[in-house]
Design a protein around this motif. Structure first.
Motif, PDB file in Angstrom:
ATOM      1  N   ARG B 369       0.840  -1.199   0.000  1.00  0.00           N
ATOM      2  CA  ARG B 369       0.000   0.000   0.000  1.00  0.00           C
ATOM      3  C   ARG B 369       0.876   1.250   0.000  1.00  0.00           C
ATOM      4  O   ARG B 369       1.858   1.335   0.739  1.00  0.00           O
ATOM      5  N   ASP B 374      -0.377   4.117  -5.505  1.00  0.00           N
ATOM      6  CA  ASP B 374      -1.066   3.056  -4.779  1.00  0.00           C
ATOM      7  C   ASP B 374      -1.372   1.936  -5.761  1.00  0.00           C
ATOM      8  O   ASP B 374      -2.266   1.127  -5.541  1.00  0.00           O
ATOM      9  N   ALA B 377      -1.243  -1.690  -4.438  1.00  0.00           N
ATOM     10  CA  ALA B 377      -2.039  -2.060  -3.262  1.00  0.00           C
ATOM     11  C   ALA B 377      -2.778  -3.369  -3.531  1.00  0.00           C
ATOM     12  O   ALA B 377      -3.208  -3.634  -4.650  1.00  0.00           O
TER      13      ALA B 377
END
Lengths: 429, 429
Positions: B369, B374, B377
């Motif tokens: 993350r 991101d 993630a």
């Protein structure tokens, strides 16, 4: 696939050498060595290791036998053919044949002279005596050997993954610094971190990370071996040892007062362009510039290596203006105790007013603060000329905490160079 | 030294396979496979990939050709001699010959069946049809192939040092978690992170870091290949696919109501000790336990895999007490969406009251993350049995956001299993 030969070879290692090459040293040492070889080859000097961070008890951490093995290994080194070819054939600061044939011939035959080692009060007394051009080449290997043996002592006994995470943390920290530096428009920065590096491989990693992360903003390294290996510029000009030894050799106060200019006159004959960089602080920047001959104001730039760096740069700018020079054409190299924040501030303050450049040292190649407790934090180790032809050397600098020499001599130098009150600054690295 | 043969071999790679072994899968898949091979070998099932995180548009990120190459490579795999020897000869859960000779003979001859792949709305429709014991073995390789192709797609084009720092950050993050877990007295934790791992090498790194960092508190991994490679315990019991398929096969509401207990009756015949772990949530934990036969309360433990985990454990404790069992002798395995904070809290709440154990999944093997933006993630990808002998499967779980199946069937199951209001919980991974 396991490389069997490598593994078997590794079984038979006697030691894992820290210094593997005579050019695993700062470029300015070689420039100065050549200058000394030409101008003062027979001067007899003593260099001595000084640990300014007495809380780090090196002789308790490091085994004397291991230290001797490493120092003995350094004495076994000589210039390799490839290294010699690189020094003879490479272009340094835009100049071919920077190193003259007579110097190269001498350097190719060189082995470093003997050392003297004793333990005292948890510290090592390590000294080197002999002819200046030989002894002075001990400075960097002596420092890097001690720095890396200290790292190894702390890392000993750590688990494999603990170690990997330690380096992961150090890598992340450096990368975050690089990400900040990347945002500085027009930055010029070089690695000056050889002398107080965590270790050779780590410095080599740091240099490569700077190459990838900063691109052209990273202008090179002071380390000749790494410059050669990574095919980048070798960076550096001259250091305090020249005025310190020239000053110690002076036979009168008048000669003493002239010594720092004598150094630069010799340098002026040998070098031009970006190698004409003044290091003004050995006996106080203000007085040095005030009494400087006019030809010095024509030099390309100045290196600020002690005292308040912004103040030092302002003094230089005023001086250039007084001498009718345009500061915006001049180079100011900051090289004292830098880290990202200070680089950002100094760049913001001086970019455009002068050509700004940074020589980033310990906080580039040894920022292990807070890792492994704080037992890997960098500390202030130096290896300096302490006497020349039997006379003690003196350094005042712009920070009284960096001053060196016998008290009476320090007072005499202060008088001769007209150094008054100085502002003390903490010396961390 | 460069290993020339390795380098030359690497030049000629057709692909860099993500799944290199049929036992690069969860241990419970093999246990369940053996059970199915014995009890329901001819059931025809369809498994289907479902990306619950629709914002991650896999078919835009991943090249269909590369996905097909990886899936084709999985189909080319068969059990190696060493893997077979390990499955036949190793002790699992204290038992020799966990895998019966007839099952092993079948497994040794197995290749995974065909797949069906289409793109729709930025997602891949990936389905597997055929005999249950064969098709069910696609679940983990299908997930790990897609997870790792997604990682590779994001990492493509990053610089060497940028990549190294990315992993340095991920390593540091995991190590900091391990340092926190180390402080939990009496912790027992296993790696359950195969299915949603960042990549194979990364999972292998995570497992080794857990071994070094946690010592005996780390009890093993669900991944058979890594358990074999690292000589640690293979961990796992059974999963929702058993009650889901058994339920789909039921010919009446009465048979449906009985299906989850039929599964465990078959399991009861095959396994004892720590393999007797109830997974109660497929059609609602409370109703399942209320109607459970008495022999189930004698089982070793329970696995809490959806809903509020503390509440689930309290329900189990109350149930054991009602049935005259001592909860402090029972095992509670938490395995849903764990991260360090939740592990600390659950351990504090239940240690001593029951035997607590943790199956740590995605946040162990894929906590990227905030790295690379991101874009790395973790997300919620599953591969589930969606029909059996032509009838749709249904899952309710203790979290309506994890429910699956056609609406009318979901309503029927809710009625048959007496599931009322449920509390929705966000499904992150």
């Amino acid at each position: 696939m396991v490389d069997i030969a490598t593994r078997v070879h590794n079984h038979n290692w006697r030691i894992d050498p820290i210094v593997r090459s005579l050019i695993d040293t700062d470029f300015y040492k070689l420039l100065m060595c050549q200058s000394i070889f030409r101008n003062k080859p027979d001067t007899s000097v003593t260099f001595s290791l000084i640990n300014r961070t007495t809380a780090v008890r090196l002789a308790d951490l490091i085994d004397e036998g291991e230290l001797r093995e490493q120092l003995d290994h350094v004495r076994s080194l000589s210039l390799s053919r490839g290294e010699s070819t690189w020094l003879r054939g490479n272009t340094f600061y835009g100049k071919r044949q920077m190193f003259r044939p007579d110097f190269m011939e001498w350097f190719e035959g060189l082995r470093l002279p003997a050392y003297h080692l004793e333990k005292r009060d948890g510290q090592f007394e390590l000294t080197f005596e002999g002819r200046w051009p030989e002894v002075m080449l001990w400075e960097i290997p002596a420092l890097t050997v001690l720095m890396e043996l200290r790292s190894r002592a702390v890392l000993k006994g750590m688990g494999k993954f603990e170690l990997q995470v330690l380096y992961a943390r150090a890598m992340t920290r450096l990368w975050e610094k690089i990400e900040r530096l990347r945002r500085i428009d027009g930055l010029k920065i070089a690695d000056f971190g050889t002398r107080r590096r965590h270790g050779f491989l780590w410095q080599d990693w740091c240099v490569q990370a700077m190459m990838e992360g900063l691109g052209d903003a990273f202008i090179g390294t002071s380390n000749c071996k790494i410059a050669m290996k990574r095919d980048i510029e070798a960076i550096g000009t001259n250091a305090h040892e020249l005025p310190m030894v020239y000053a110690a050799l002076a036979d009168s106060d008048a000669e003493l007062a002239d010594a720092p200019y004598r150094v630069l006159a010799d340098w002026h004959e040998e070098h031009d362009g970006n190698l004409r960089v003044i290091l003004p602080d050995t006996y106080g920047t203000e007085g040095f510039l005030k009494r400087a001959p006019d030809w010095l104001s024509k030099w390309t730039g100045i290196r600020i290596d002690s005292g308040d760096p912004a103040q030092g740069a302002e003094i230089a700018i005023r001086w250039w203006k007084e001498r009718g020079e345009d500061p915006s054409k001049k180079l100011v190299i900051f090289s004292d105790g830098l880290d990202v924040e200070m680089i950002e501030e100094l760049h913001a303050q001086f970019a455009g007013r002068v050509k700004v450049s940074f020589g980033w040292g310990t906080m580039l190649t040894n920022d292990f603060r807070g890792l492994a407790g704080d037992r890997l934090a960098p500390f202030s180790l130096v290896c300096k000329a302490v006497s020349a032809n039997g006379r003690p050397t003196v350094k005042l600098s712009d920070n009284p905490n960096k001053a060196m020499g016998p008290k009476a001599e320090v007072e005499r130098y202060k008088r001769v160079f007209g150094v008054g009150e100085q502002q003390a600054q903490e010396v961390v690295v």
